[in-house]
Enzyme design. Structure first.
Site, PDB file in Angstrom:
ATOM      1  N   SER A   8      84.353  27.739  84.839  1.00 56.28           N
ATOM      2  CA  SER A   8      84.370  28.536  83.612  1.00 56.28           C
ATOM      3  C   SER A   8      85.061  27.759  82.505  1.00 56.28           C
ATOM      4  CB  SER A   8      85.123  29.842  83.851  1.00 56.28           C
ATOM      5  OG  SER A   8      85.441  30.429  82.606  1.00 56.28           O
ATOM      6  N   HIS A  33      79.798  27.967  83.566  1.00 50.42           N
ATOM      7  CA  HIS A  33      79.967  29.404  83.328  1.00 50.42           C
ATOM      8  C   HIS A  33      80.554  29.607  81.926  1.00 50.42           C
ATOM      9  CE1 HIS A  33      80.603  33.584  84.698  1.00 50.42           C
ATOM     10  NE2 HIS A  33      81.766  33.529  84.055  1.00 50.42           N
ATOM     11  N   ASP A  35      81.806  32.244  79.163  1.00 51.29           N
ATOM     12  CA  ASP A  35      82.297  33.605  78.980  1.00 51.29           C
ATOM     13  C   ASP A  35      82.207  34.040  77.523  1.00 51.29           C
ATOM     14  OD1 ASP A  35      83.230  34.462  81.654  1.00 51.29           O
ATOM     15  OD2 ASP A  35      84.511  32.690  81.489  1.00 51.29           O
ATOM     16  N   MET A  37      82.910  36.897  74.927  1.00 57.64           N
ATOM     17  CA  MET A  37      83.722  38.124  74.777  1.00 57.64           C
ATOM     18  C   MET A  37      83.661  38.596  73.330  1.00 57.64           C
ATOM     19  SD  MET A  37      87.131  37.130  76.946  1.00 57.64           S
ATOM     20  CE  MET A  37      87.032  36.320  78.549  1.00 57.64           C
ATOM     21  N   HIS A  66      77.990  34.674  80.846  1.00 57.54           N
ATOM     22  CA  HIS A  66      78.579  35.956  81.270  1.00 57.54           C
ATOM     23  C   HIS A  66      78.937  36.756  80.018  1.00 57.54           C
ATOM     24  CE1 HIS A  66      82.254  38.007  83.451  1.00 57.54           C
ATOM     25  NE2 HIS A  66      81.316  38.869  83.123  1.00 57.54           N
ATOM     26  N   MET A  68      80.501  39.573  78.210  1.00 54.12           N
ATOM     27  CA  MET A  68      81.467  40.677  78.280  1.00 54.12           C
ATOM     28  C   MET A  68      81.445  41.339  76.907  1.00 54.12           C
ATOM     29  SD  MET A  68      84.365  38.714  80.457  1.00 54.12           S
ATOM     30  CE  MET A  68      83.577  37.152  80.115  1.00 54.12           C
ATOM     31  N   MET A 137      83.074  41.186  89.873  1.00 64.90           N
ATOM     32  CA  MET A 137      84.320  40.720  89.254  1.00 64.90           C
ATOM     33  C   MET A 137      85.471  40.908  90.243  1.00 64.90           C
ATOM     34  SD  MET A 137      83.616  39.488  86.271  1.00 64.90           S
ATOM     35  CE  MET A 137      85.325  39.141  85.818  1.00 64.90           C
ATOM     36  N   ASP A 175      83.845  36.153  90.348  1.00 62.02           N
ATOM     37  CA  ASP A 175      84.490  35.614  89.150  1.00 62.02           C
ATOM     38  C   ASP A 175      85.873  36.226  89.008  1.00 62.02           C
ATOM     39  OD1 ASP A 175      85.122  34.639  86.635  1.00 62.02           O
ATOM     40  OD2 ASP A 175      83.516  35.698  85.587  1.00 62.02           O
TER      41      ASP A 175
HETATM   42  C1  DX5 Z   1      87.415  36.473  83.080  1.00 62.35           C
HETATM   43  C2  DX5 Z   1      86.248  35.544  82.991  1.00 62.35           C
HETATM   44  C3  DX5 Z   1      86.323  34.452  83.982  1.00 62.35           C
HETATM   45  C4  DX5 Z   1      87.537  33.549  83.855  1.00 62.35           C
HETATM   46  C5  DX5 Z   1      87.956  33.239  85.246  1.00 62.35           C
HETATM   47  O1  DX5 Z   1      87.180  37.590  82.330  1.00 62.35           O
HETATM   48  O2  DX5 Z   1      85.027  36.245  83.206  1.00 62.35           O
HETATM   49  O3  DX5 Z   1      85.113  33.707  84.033  1.00 62.35           O
HETATM   50  O4  DX5 Z   1      87.306  32.369  83.158  1.00 62.35           O
HETATM   51  O5  DX5 Z   1      89.143  32.536  85.194  1.00 62.35           O
HETATM   52  P1  DX5 Z   1      89.998  32.214  86.516  1.00 62.35           P
HETATM   53  O6  DX5 Z   1      89.126  31.418  87.440  1.00 62.35           O
HETATM   54  O7  DX5 Z   1      91.150  31.437  85.982  1.00 62.35           O
HETATM   55  O8  DX5 Z   1      90.395  33.533  87.116  1.00 62.35           O
HETATM   56 ZN    ZN Z   2      83.203  35.032  83.637  1.00 63.45          ZN
END
Ligand code: DX5
Ligand code: ZN
Length: 226
Positions: A8, A33, A35, A37, A66, A68, A137, A175
């Site tokens: 990620s 990956h 993210d 947000m 991903h 969010m 998750m 994740d």
């Molecule tokens: C959290 C993200 C993850 C995050 C995971 O909301 O969706 O992808 O980067 O980070 P680690 O591996 O540090 O828990």
């Molecule tokens: Zn993620």
């Protein structure tokens, strides 16, 4: 199913994203990956289609996006056009999950559906046969570096059996809080796509971290694992 590692970039250096992507793909990571947000579904804001478009130019790795975000349907077209390969949205973020999957497929991408730790498998049961991937998750979404929630292992294992019984193909991604130790637990439970942020980018030796998270192959026996 062979294990896939998805570092990620949330834990990467956003001022040096191209270098940080190359670092993990050189070390054998199959997916990147990403993210996304929106400051509403989760508190922080990260990046969107503009950055994904530029990432697409610097890597051939699978871009595993991903979302969010609330109203994921509003983002699909621009993110697909930017070059995403897999688009995963949260079941909690839309009342029309089935339609969102259809739309993602129409746009030529693979579709994933994510559920938060507090959401039961029943939320995605009707979607498993249509989705390419289910993301369980293992932390509450929003931040990197949180602790793996062990009670999610039962959910992963139930999903593994559900997919097996339906005789369908569907990846199980995990994740949150994945490192060399929790990776073993998640893979034993049935996960085959492992996202890891801080355990990869926080490591002194990124290649070793990826190798350790990948671990050795776990063979699942259909009869003896319950
Ligand atoms: C959290 C993200 C993850 C995050 C995971 O909301 O969706 O992808 O980067 O980070 P680690 O591996 O540090 O828990
Ligand atoms: Zn993620």
């Amino acid at each position: 199913m062979a294990t896939i590692i998805a570092p990620s970039i949330l834990s990467a250096d956003f001022a040096h994203l191209a270098d940080d992507v190359k670092k993990v793909t050189d070390a054998g990571a199959e997916y990147i990956h990403v993210d996304v947000m929106d400051g509403s579904f989760v508190p922080e804001i990260t990046l969107g289609a503009t950055v994904i478009k530029d990432l697409r130019k610097v890597t051939n790795a699978v871009l595993d996006v991903h979302l969010m975000v609330e109203h994921p349907e509003t983002q699909l077209e621009s993110i697909a056009k930017a070059g995403a390969d897999i688009i995963t949205f949260h079941a909690e973020a839309t009342p029309h999950a089935h339609r969102v999957i259809q739309k993602i497929h129409e746009l030529g991408c693979k579709a994933g559906v994510a559920i938060c730790p507090g959401t039961s498998l029943s939320a995605i049961e009707e979607l498993v046969e249509f989705a390419d991937m289910i993301l369980i998750m293992t932390v509450n979404p929003g931040y990197g570096g949180q602790k793996f929630i062990e009670s999610m292992l039962g959910k992963i294992h139930m999903l593994y059996h559900m997919i097996d019984e339906m005789e369908t193909e569907c990846d199980i991604e995990v994740d949150g809080g994945i490192n060399a130790e929790t990776s073993v637990l998640a893979r034993e439970a049935g996960a085959n796509v492992l996202v890891a942020g801080s355990a990869v980018y926080g490591a002194a030796d990124v290649a070793k971290a990826i190798k350790d998270i990948r671990g050795t192959e776990i063979v699942h026996h259909h009869d003896d694992d319950e």
